[in-house]
Design a protein around this motif. Structure first.
Motif, short mmCIF file in Angstrom:
data_model
loop_
_atom_site.label_atom_id
_atom_site.label_comp_id
_atom_site.label_asym_id
_atom_site.label_seq_id
_atom_site.Cartn_x
_atom_site.Cartn_y
_atom_site.Cartn_z
N ASN A 49 0.88 -1.18 0.00
CA ASN A 49 0.00 0.00 0.00
C ASN A 49 0.91 1.22 0.00
OD1 ASN A 49 -2.04 1.89 0.28
ND2 ASN A 49 -2.31 1.53 2.47
N TYR A 50 1.37 1.59 -1.19
CA TYR A 50 2.42 2.60 -1.30
C TYR A 50 1.89 4.00 -0.98
CZ TYR A 50 6.30 5.24 -3.35
OH TYR A 50 7.36 6.10 -3.55
N ASN A 51 2.51 4.63 0.00
CA ASN A 51 2.16 5.99 0.39
C ASN A 51 3.43 6.84 0.40
OD1 ASN A 51 -0.83 5.91 1.57
ND2 ASN A 51 0.22 4.01 2.13
N PRO A 52 3.78 7.41 -0.73
CA PRO A 52 5.04 8.17 -0.78
C PRO A 52 5.03 9.36 0.16
CG PRO A 52 3.70 8.61 -2.73
CD PRO A 52 3.04 7.48 -2.00
N GLU A 53 6.16 9.62 0.78
CA GLU A 53 6.31 10.77 1.66
C GLU A 53 7.32 11.72 1.04
OE1 GLU A 53 7.26 9.58 5.63
OE2 GLU A 53 5.23 8.87 6.07
N SER A 72 5.96 17.27 -1.96
CA SER A 72 4.97 17.76 -2.92
C SER A 72 3.72 16.91 -3.00
CB SER A 72 5.60 17.85 -4.32
OG SER A 72 6.04 16.58 -4.75
N VAL A 73 3.64 15.82 -2.22
CA VAL A 73 2.44 14.98 -2.23
C VAL A 73 2.01 14.72 -0.80
CG1 VAL A 73 3.04 13.88 -4.41
CG2 VAL A 73 3.78 12.83 -2.27
N ARG A 105 2.14 22.66 4.75
CA ARG A 105 3.50 22.25 5.14
C ARG A 105 4.55 23.22 4.60
NH1 ARG A 105 4.45 16.73 2.95
NH2 ARG A 105 2.34 16.51 2.17
N MET A 106 4.31 23.75 3.42
CA MET A 106 5.26 24.71 2.88
C MET A 106 5.17 26.06 3.60
SD MET A 106 7.13 23.09 0.86
CE MET A 106 6.86 21.69 1.96
#
Length: 781
Positions: free
Chosen positions: A266-270, A273-274, A281-282
């Motif tokens: 269950n890929y959840n990139p950290e 920009s996502v 956050r920026m």
């Protein structure tokens, strides 16, 4: 003769024994000498004991929501957040020991039996590196050298450091350090990041087969990459499961069942920009940079020694609610997908030859494109490389492969071939948005959406962008009038042409505003009905009565900054404001006249939990309870009989013969008390909606990056069509989750209310306005 043979045999045995002990002692001495030499640094410098007791690893700073969820992290190369041994599930620890170091609990850093076996079989039956040795290599030694001599020196250093680690730490601490230090690939530094990125969960929630996969990656995470070589990783996972069965951590039946299971990634990139709350956050990154600049580390006191946002593992506690943030982003995506499709439909080349720009000259179009080119990264990079302006301009007309934003794609991206010039025009065609939601009593910001997609549109329209407020500014004019003149919302003013003469309030020319439909009904409107339908002539009368100076003074106290001219035209929202300030200002109406500055960060801690910062609320009494409640009563009229009425009903479908299509209705059906105000600026360039319930104030803006990017007609171009639907969808989602506790009750009426809001006690100047203002309904200029 026999005695001589026996004596000789005895002598030989004695010599053997002697040589055995000599060799054994020499071996012991040699090992001791090797260890001493290594500790003296003869095989390379070793870290000091202080460093062993507190090894320094790069730790990402964590962004934590008000409901305790991890929103994201700040890191450079290492996306690492340490976890304690108690947070690791037994199946994860068991999988590691079974696979990497079966006798981990019995040795003191070096596995003697494994070492002898490795030497005897030259490593063909497995290596001898213990978990402690592997940790020593990762912390202090580095990648194994290809030179045999250097590799031997590294192995000796590992032995020495492994023993030192065992003396400095418990077995549990070594296990947790080992899991925390490892790079699992794909920005998954350490077990917490790995669990979240590959399975979308915390380490403590990992299942046996998931733990086995992650432990299998210790062999070589770049080779055993589940995103690239899933079958290979599954095979390795099954080996780990077999090892767990071999050492009785699971049964054979469990092993067979687990090996038959699919990977379940269950890929959840950290990445920056996502993910959730990217724009917030920026903003937070800028906030933290400013805080760090002003706050040197207290233990040193030297301003040159500052916290590092990307390495020091700070914990930043924010006011954002993860569920409300998700609801806000979903609402934006749902509405903007449909609104953008309609905008594209209306701006095809056959309907608008200057698409996406509308009603501008070729010279103005050229000016927009020229400005965009010179502000682009391409222009800046090529200029820094010494390219001539001719070369730079020519590059904008050469087709190139690129990935662009696309609402219709599941990933919101598509690969295409465009010239950089065409890509600029392509991106200009997208409508942008901003949304912020705040608890008015505390100032806590609960949701922050700065745009439609941070990866492709990095300008944050919540706080960086400022656009004309339109009719959302009118409540401030009404508040000043009610405050100074003690007017009732039931007071009436005529809808007739009204002019303010030149020079009266600093205006250079006579000011005679018109209504959005360019008509004057001649009827008298109560203030409540005039605000609900955005009757400009009534607003002009009120600012003339109180003067622009008093209005400007009030909005300054409500947190609006920037250049606000003290002229009558500000009554219709000609000044530029951002969503952040507008939500803060409206919050005072819902908070009984007390302005609370919006707050996003409540506390900052270092990696050890020491509190470095706690916020102190900034408040100011601006309006009385009576006045603020009267304004709420006025704005409730917007959603009861004005441009916000569509929040109360599904709306009927309408036929559009010009496009041979049907306009769908609105699905909200909200019945609770809502105070709000829509706003639209000239040419439909900006659409606003400010909506309030007792414990939540939310502002929404929608518009193009360029003011010339807008809808042609009021049907879609007004705030009630562009911005209000986002608010309606957002609140519908919030109300679906009762745990959020969003108010459905009415606003609290002050005791001994001195301003009459019951219009039955007022004699209406005329009853004819009841059915004569249909042409003003849903208009919000």
């Amino acid at each position: 003769m026999a005695k001589a043979v026996k004596k000789k045999t005895t002598n030989n045995f004695s010599k053997f024994i002697l040589w055995f002990w000599i060799l054994f002692a020499s071996g012991i001495a040699l090992v001791a000498l090797i260890f001493l030499s290594a500790s003296w640094g003869l095989f390379g410098e070793l870290p000091p004991y202080e460093y062993l007791e507190n090894p320094q690893t790069n730790l990402a700073s964590q962004i934590i929501s008000s409901d305790g969820k991890l929103l994201g992290k700040f890191y450079l190369d290492d996306n690492r957040t340490d976890v304690k041994f108690e947070e690791l599930p037994d199946n994860l620890v068991n999988a590691l020991i079974a696979t990497e170091d079966a006798r981990f609990k019995d040795h003191s850093g070096i596995d003697a039996r494994g070492t002898v076996r490795a030497f005897a079989y030259l490593g063909s039956k497995g290596g001898a590196s213990t978990i402690s040795q592997q940790l020593a290599r990762q912390l202090f030694v580095g990648v194994r050298s290809r030179s045999k001599f250097d590799a031997i020196k590294q192995k000796i250093k590992e032995w020495v450091l492994a023993i030192r680690l065992e003396r400095s730490y418990t077995k549990e601490e070594i296990i947790s350090m080992y899991f925390n230090i490892y790079d699992f690939g794909n920005n998954a530094d350490g077990i917490r990041s790995a669990a979240r990125i590959y399975f979308g969960k915390e380490p403590k929630d990992l299942k046996i087969e998931e733990s086995a996969m992650l432990v299998g990656m210790f062999k070589n995470s770049s080779l055993f990459n589940p995103l690239r070589r899933e079958e290979m990783v599954k095979t390795r996972r099954d080996v780990v499961l077999a090892q767990m069965a071999k050492y009785d951590y699971i049964t054979e039946a469990e092993k067979d069942s687990l090996q038959a299971m699919k990977m379940g990634i269950n890929y959840n990139p950290e990445t920056h920009s996502v993910g959730l709350a990217t724009y917030f956050r920026m903003y937070l990154q800028r906030f933290m940079k400013d805080w760090i600049d002003k706050n040197p580390k207290p233990a040193i006191g030297d301003e040159s020694d500052r916290y590092n946002l990307y390495l020091d593992g700070l914990k930043i506690y924010t006011t954002i609610d993860s569920k409300m943030q998700a609801n806000a982003e979903e609402a934006v995506n749902e509405h903007m997908t449909k609104l953008q499709a309609e905008f594209f439909h209306q701006n095809t080349p056959d309907r608008n030859k200057t698409a996406p720009f509308l009603d501008i000259t070729p010279e103005e179009t050229k000016s927009i494109m020229e400005r965009a080119m010179k502000n682009s990264d391409r222009w800046k990079i090529m200029k820094s490389e010494g390219k001539s302006e001719k070369e730079i301009r020519e590059s904008f007309d050469k087709k190139t492969e690129m990935t662009v934003f696309d609402w219709e794609s599941p990933t919101k991206e598509k690969d295409t071939i465009l010239t950089p010039r065409d890509s600029i025009r392509y991106y200009k065609a997208f409508l942008r948005t901003a949304m912020m939601s705040m608890e008015p009593q505390t100032g806590h910001v609960k949701a922050w959406v700065g745009g439609i997609n941070y990866k492709h549109f990095q300008y944050d329209n919540v706080i960086q962008g400022a656009r004309q407020a339109g009719s959302t500014f009118k409540p401030f004019v009404y508040a000043a009038a009610i405050d100074q003149l003690r007017l009732s919302p039931c007071e009436t003013r005529p809808d007739t042409q009204y002019c303010i003469e030149a020079g009266k309030h600093g205006n250079m020319e006579p000011w005679c505003p018109r209504n959005s439909n360019l008509k004057y009904s001649g009827n008298s409107y109560s203030l409540k009905k005039a605000l609900a339908n955005s009757v400009n002539t009534v607003t002009a009368q009120l600012i003339d009565e109180v003067g622009p100076k008093s209005v400007v003074s009030m909005v300054r106290n409500l947190g609006l900054t920037g250049d606000i001219l003290e002229v009558p035209s500000i009554a219709l929202g000609t000044l530029d404001v951002n969503v952040y300030e507008m939500v803060g200002a409206y919050g005072a109406f819902a908070n009984q006249g007390v302005y609370v500055k919006p707050v996003m960060v409540t506390r900052i801690e270092n990696k050890d939990g020491t509190v470095l910062y706690e916020y102190v609320p900034e408040t100011k009494d601006v309006l009385s309870k009576d006045v603020s409640y009267a304004i709420l009563d006025l704005m409730k009229g917007v959603t009861q009989g004005g441009s916000g009425t569509r929040l109360r009903t599904t709306g009927a479908n309408k036929w559009r013969p010009e496009y041979d299509e049907i306009i769908t209705g609105y699905p909200y059906k909200l019945t609770n008390p809502i105070a709000g105000k829509t706003g639209t600026t000239q040419n439909n360039s900006d659409g606003w909606f400010m909506g309030m319930v007792p414990n939540l104030v939310t502002g929404v803006w929608v518009g193009g990056e360029e003011r010339s990017v807008h809808f042609k007609s009021i049907t879609y171009g007004q705030g009630a069509s562009m911005a209000l639907p986002i608010w309606g969808l957002y609140m519908t989602k919030n109300y679906a989750d009762e745990e959020l506790g969003i108010s459905k009750e009415d606003f609290v009426k002050p005791e001994n209310m001195s301003i009459e809001i019951d219009c039955e006690k007022f004699q209406e100047a005329s009853d004819s306005d009841t059915d004569t203002d249909d042409d003003l309904d849903d208009l919000d200029f």
